[in-house]
Design an enzyme around this catalytic site. Structure first.
Site, short mmCIF file in Angstrom:
data_model
loop_
_atom_site.label_atom_id
_atom_site.label_comp_id
_atom_site.label_asym_id
_atom_site.label_seq_id
_atom_site.Cartn_x
_atom_site.Cartn_y
_atom_site.Cartn_z
CG ASP A 34 -1.94 1.12 1.25
OD1 ASP A 34 -1.95 2.07 0.42
OD2 ASP A 34 -2.80 1.34 2.22
CE1 TYR A 123 -6.09 10.71 -12.25
CE2 TYR A 123 -6.11 12.49 -14.35
CZ TYR A 123 -5.67 11.42 -13.54
OH TYR A 123 -4.79 10.72 -14.37
#
Length: 277
Positions: A34, A123
């Site tokens: 992760d 984004y």
């Protein structure tokens, strides 16, 4: 050269793996590491001691980012910073993949590496934040901006079009222009780039520019699919996130590494689809 790939399960990660010998590669999916967890990233990098870390992980839901700012920034800014920092601590370089959406699309020509970013969407802003975090964390960095990435496997625009073409008329935006990039072409260019050790920011995308509408028509023609395609404007197809109208990319950075044209990318994609059938 020993290469670690973060986000190896995605389109680009798979394409890179297909070009590399397994003995020189550590390919880590999101489940394996992760990138948001700094301790986990440091443990993987310090244990495996790669020469370069390639970051293919990202939060790519452009519209979803508008309502989930935290996830976008954690994946697109914090994660890249963690990888760059851990790489620097082990004397490794880092390559981070960014996007044409860091630009506002107001230019009348393709964007090069020295044009000023001005993202419109959450984004795009999160991806620009990731670029800056990588640059600050590791002087031995490559920032690679690409555009409209796709592969024969996974969720992307061409695969969506092929699914819809079987059952309905296609209404496709004709006033947004980018540089469609076939993932295997980008993977080849990245491997050429990292051999140079010429750190900096690069635009690596399918050469030329086209609209979503023309991309659709070219794709269907290559696959001999007879489906009606209707051009529509962005105004007629509203989305939560604003898109740059003209975000095609070009490169002036030396060494200039040029990808095949976007049309060649479509041809190669279509050939891969046919071979898979």
């Amino acid at each position: 050269m020993k290469i670690m790939i973060a986000g190896a399960g995605g389109q680009l990660g798979r394409s890179l793996q297909s070009l590399l010998e397994s003995t020189d590669l550590l390919a880590l999916s999101r489940q394996d590491m992760d990138v948001i967890d700094l301790d986990a990233v440091r443990a993987q990098v310090s244990t495996n001691r790669p020469d370069i870390v390639i970051n293919c992980s990202a939060f790519n839901d452009v519209d979803g980012a508008e309502s989930d700012h935290e996830s976008a920034y954690r994946s697109n800014a914090v994660g890249p910073r963690n990888l760059a920092l851990a790489a620097a601590e082990c004397d490794a370089s880092v390559l981070h993949v960014s996007t044409d959406y860091v630009f506002d699309g107001l230019s009348s020509r393709p964007y090069h590496e020295y044009d000023r970013p001005n993202p419109l969407s959450v984004y795009g802003k999160s991806k620009l934040a990731g670029e800056r975090a990588v640059i600050a964390a590791n002087p031995r960095h490559f920032i690679v901006r690409t555009s409209w990435l796709y592969h024969e496997e996974g969720r992307n625009f061409p695969n969506t079009i092929l699914g819809l073409a079987k059952s309905q008329e296609l209404r496709v935006v004709n006033d947004q222009v980018g540089s469609p990039t076939y993932a295997p072409h980008l993977a080849e260019a990245i491997l050429r780039l990292i051999e140079t050790e010429a750190y900096g920011t690069y635009h690596l995308a399918g050469r030329g520019g086209t609209s979503w509408y023309e991309l659709t028509r070219t794709l269907l023609r290559e696959l001999a699919i007879n489906a009606p395609v209707v051009p529509v404007s962005t105004v007629e197809y509203p989305r939560p996130a604003p898109r740059p109208r003209h975000s095609a990319l070009t490169t002036i950075q030396e060494p200039r590494i040029l990808l095949p044209s976007w049309k060649q990318g479509v041809k190669d994609f279509a050939a891969a689809i046919k071979n898979r059938s």
